[in-house]
Design a protein around this motif. Structure first.
Motif, mmCIF file in Angstrom:
data_model
loop_
_atom_site.group_PDB
_atom_site.id
_atom_site.type_symbol
_atom_site.label_atom_id
_atom_site.label_comp_id
_atom_site.label_asym_id
_atom_site.label_seq_id
_atom_site.Cartn_x
_atom_site.Cartn_y
_atom_site.Cartn_z
ATOM 1 N N PHE A 25 0.634 -1.139 0.001
ATOM 2 C CA PHE A 25 0.069 0.075 -0.110
ATOM 3 C C PHE A 25 1.008 1.286 0.070
ATOM 4 O O PHE A 25 1.787 1.225 0.685
ATOM 5 C CB PHE A 25 -0.940 0.085 1.326
ATOM 6 N N GLY A 26 0.473 2.484 -0.786
ATOM 7 C CA GLY A 26 1.180 3.438 -0.735
ATOM 8 C C GLY A 26 2.358 3.600 -1.585
ATOM 9 O O GLY A 26 3.474 4.198 -1.312
ATOM 10 N N HIS A 27 2.395 2.546 -2.632
ATOM 11 C CA HIS A 27 3.655 2.121 -3.301
ATOM 12 C C HIS A 27 3.990 3.463 -4.153
ATOM 13 O O HIS A 27 3.284 4.152 -4.590
ATOM 14 C CB HIS A 27 3.532 1.273 -4.052
ATOM 15 N N ASN A 28 5.353 3.771 -3.999
ATOM 16 C CA ASN A 28 5.755 5.308 -4.675
ATOM 17 C C ASN A 28 6.423 5.012 -6.205
ATOM 18 O O ASN A 28 6.666 5.759 -6.792
ATOM 19 C CB ASN A 28 7.069 5.471 -3.795
ATOM 20 N N GLY A 29 6.140 3.710 -6.771
ATOM 21 C CA GLY A 29 6.409 3.488 -7.927
ATOM 22 C C GLY A 29 7.718 3.012 -8.299
ATOM 23 O O GLY A 29 8.031 2.383 -9.583
ATOM 24 N N ASP A 30 8.591 3.024 -7.341
ATOM 25 C CA ASP A 30 9.759 2.437 -7.562
ATOM 26 C C ASP A 30 9.982 0.835 -7.801
ATOM 27 O O ASP A 30 9.001 0.385 -7.114
ATOM 28 C CB ASP A 30 10.764 2.565 -6.450
ATOM 29 N N PRO A 31 10.949 0.312 -8.591
ATOM 30 C CA PRO A 31 10.923 -1.141 -8.560
ATOM 31 C C PRO A 31 11.314 -1.809 -7.136
ATOM 32 O O PRO A 31 11.924 -1.176 -6.466
ATOM 33 C CB PRO A 31 12.036 -1.498 -9.586
ATOM 34 N N TYR A 32 10.882 -3.031 -6.779
ATOM 35 C CA TYR A 32 11.474 -3.559 -5.365
ATOM 36 C C TYR A 32 11.505 -5.006 -5.704
ATOM 37 O O TYR A 32 11.101 -5.538 -6.592
ATOM 38 C CB TYR A 32 10.340 -3.271 -4.323
ATOM 39 N N CYS A 33 12.426 -5.503 -4.788
ATOM 40 C CA CYS A 33 12.499 -6.810 -4.541
ATOM 41 C C CYS A 33 11.436 -7.445 -3.350
ATOM 42 O O CYS A 33 11.667 -6.908 -2.356
ATOM 43 C CB CYS A 33 14.064 -7.335 -4.306
ATOM 44 N N LEU A 34 10.860 -8.404 -3.679
ATOM 45 C CA LEU A 34 9.986 -8.807 -2.456
ATOM 46 C C LEU A 34 10.105 -10.495 -2.213
ATOM 47 O O LEU A 34 10.444 -11.272 -3.005
ATOM 48 C CB LEU A 34 8.299 -8.807 -3.100
ATOM 49 N N ARG A 35 10.349 -10.537 -0.993
ATOM 50 C CA ARG A 35 10.593 -12.169 -0.279
ATOM 51 C C ARG A 35 9.535 -12.263 0.632
ATOM 52 O O ARG A 35 9.101 -11.362 1.223
ATOM 53 C CB ARG A 35 11.999 -11.856 0.315
ATOM 54 N N TRP A 36 9.264 -13.517 0.912
ATOM 55 C CA TRP A 36 8.419 -14.069 1.556
ATOM 56 C C TRP A 36 9.452 -14.919 2.459
ATOM 57 O O TRP A 36 10.193 -15.631 2.179
ATOM 58 C CB TRP A 36 7.584 -15.167 0.938
ATOM 59 N N PHE A 37 9.097 -14.589 3.725
ATOM 60 C CA PHE A 37 9.969 -15.249 4.623
ATOM 61 C C PHE A 37 8.830 -16.066 5.648
ATOM 62 O O PHE A 37 7.563 -15.908 5.773
ATOM 63 C CB PHE A 37 10.753 -14.345 5.892
ATOM 64 N N ARG A 38 9.430 -17.069 6.504
ATOM 65 C CA ARG A 38 8.654 -17.606 7.461
ATOM 66 C C ARG A 38 9.562 -17.695 8.786
ATOM 67 O O ARG A 38 10.725 -17.995 8.855
ATOM 68 C CB ARG A 38 8.214 -19.162 6.953
ATOM 69 N N GLN A 39 8.683 -17.916 9.848
ATOM 70 C CA GLN A 39 9.410 -18.156 11.180
ATOM 71 C C GLN A 39 8.579 -19.242 12.011
ATOM 72 O O GLN A 39 7.631 -19.129 12.297
ATOM 73 C CB GLN A 39 9.428 -16.936 12.043
ATOM 74 N N ILE A 40 9.486 -20.242 12.007
ATOM 75 C CA ILE A 40 8.569 -21.636 12.550
ATOM 76 C C ILE A 40 9.127 -21.197 14.194
ATOM 77 O O ILE A 40 10.378 -20.976 14.529
ATOM 78 C CB ILE A 40 9.391 -22.902 12.332
ATOM 79 N N PRO A 41 8.303 -21.337 15.153
ATOM 80 C CA PRO A 41 8.572 -21.313 16.729
ATOM 81 C C PRO A 41 9.886 -21.998 17.076
ATOM 82 O O PRO A 41 10.207 -23.241 16.815
ATOM 83 C CB PRO A 41 7.444 -21.858 17.476
ATOM 84 N N GLY A 42 10.681 -21.040 17.588
ATOM 85 C CA GLY A 42 11.989 -21.735 18.256
ATOM 86 C C GLY A 42 13.013 -21.565 17.041
ATOM 87 O O GLY A 42 14.383 -21.986 17.387
ATOM 88 N N LYS A 43 13.067 -21.145 15.852
ATOM 89 C CA LYS A 43 13.888 -21.009 14.904
ATOM 90 C C LYS A 43 13.910 -19.870 14.402
ATOM 91 O O LYS A 43 13.145 -18.739 14.412
ATOM 92 C CB LYS A 43 13.432 -22.076 13.826
ATOM 93 N N GLU A 44 15.180 -19.546 13.538
ATOM 94 C CA GLU A 44 15.610 -18.388 12.839
ATOM 95 C C GLU A 44 14.704 -18.033 11.734
ATOM 96 O O GLU A 44 14.031 -18.933 11.110
ATOM 97 C CB GLU A 44 16.844 -18.373 12.145
ATOM 98 N N ARG A 45 14.159 -16.790 11.577
ATOM 99 C CA ARG A 45 13.466 -16.638 10.380
ATOM 100 C C ARG A 45 14.040 -16.917 9.055
ATOM 101 O O ARG A 45 15.235 -16.686 8.945
ATOM 102 C CB ARG A 45 13.180 -15.008 10.309
ATOM 103 N N ALA A 99 12.329 -4.762 -0.663
ATOM 104 C CA ALA A 99 13.682 -4.138 -0.518
ATOM 105 C C ALA A 99 13.640 -2.903 -1.648
ATOM 106 O O ALA A 99 13.645 -3.277 -3.026
ATOM 107 C CB ALA A 99 15.024 -4.735 -0.978
ATOM 108 N N GLY A 100 13.267 -1.820 -1.267
ATOM 109 C CA GLY A 100 12.609 -0.646 -2.361
ATOM 110 C C GLY A 100 13.873 -0.190 -3.290
ATOM 111 O O GLY A 100 14.820 -0.148 -2.667
ATOM 112 N N GLY A 101 13.386 0.483 -4.331
ATOM 113 C CA GLY A 101 14.481 0.907 -5.218
ATOM 114 C C GLY A 101 15.464 0.195 -5.935
ATOM 115 O O GLY A 101 16.516 0.481 -6.431
ATOM 116 N N ARG A 102 14.955 -1.180 -6.029
ATOM 117 C CA ARG A 102 16.142 -2.345 -6.559
ATOM 118 C C ARG A 102 15.642 -2.952 -7.841
ATOM 119 O O ARG A 102 14.462 -2.996 -7.888
ATOM 120 C CB ARG A 102 16.185 -3.433 -5.420
ATOM 121 N N TRP A 103 16.559 -2.844 -8.864
ATOM 122 C CA TRP A 103 16.346 -3.291 -10.114
ATOM 123 C C TRP A 103 16.335 -4.808 -10.392
ATOM 124 O O TRP A 103 16.073 -5.129 -11.294
ATOM 125 C CB TRP A 103 17.219 -2.319 -11.048
ATOM 126 N N TYR A 104 16.912 -5.518 -9.055
ATOM 127 C CA TYR A 104 16.851 -6.912 -9.254
ATOM 128 C C TYR A 104 16.816 -7.556 -7.962
ATOM 129 O O TYR A 104 16.790 -6.892 -6.913
ATOM 130 C CB TYR A 104 18.242 -7.391 -10.099
#
Length: 129
Positions: A25-45, A99-104
């Motif tokens: 929401f409120g995107h400024n039009g710049d390209p971005y890299c998007l990642r999905w992460f997950r965090q299992i209880p007791g473990k690192e993201r 990660a905003g403003g990234r071209w890859y």
């Protein structure tokens, strides 16, 4: 100011499917890299999947094993994570981040999660065995 909102989590039985959504929401039009992460209880993201806002640079973590598909709708500034063949081991809080403003998007190891400045609040996925 940009903000991310995830949705689509829930409770399913093993073998089931869910589709997660992440809207910028409120995107400024710049390209971005998007990642999905997950965090299992007791473990690192951990990283699960990523896509660039131009639909390039799709990558998946080894644990995905062909079960998840990431996509992105630029007009809606929304990413989807379609998950099939879910197991109890997939039970976790799932987050999207940009990660905003990234071209890859690079290999997972090249950027740690500190490179991603915007995060959603997470959506819970619970898989019963």
């Amino acid at each position: 100011q940009e903000r991310l909102l995830e949705s689509g989590g829930g409770s399913v039985q093993a073998g089931g499917s869910l589709r997660l959504s992440c809207t910028v929401f409120g995107h400024n039009g710049d390209p971005y890299c998007l990642r999905w992460f997950r965090q299992i209880p007791g473990k690192e993201r951990e990283e699960g999947a990523q896509i660039h806002s131009t639909n390039a640079d799709i990558r998946y973590a080894d644990f995905v094993m062909g079960r998840f598909t990431i996509s992105h709708n630029s007009a809606e500034t929304t990413s989807y994570l379609q998950m099939h063949s879910l197991t109890h081991g997939d039970t976790a809080m799932y987050y999207c981040a940009t990660a905003g403003g990234r071209w890859y998007c690079p290999e997972f190891a090249a950027w740690s999660r500190v490179e991603f400045e915007r995060w959603g609040q997470g959506t819970q996925v619970s898989v019963s065995s």
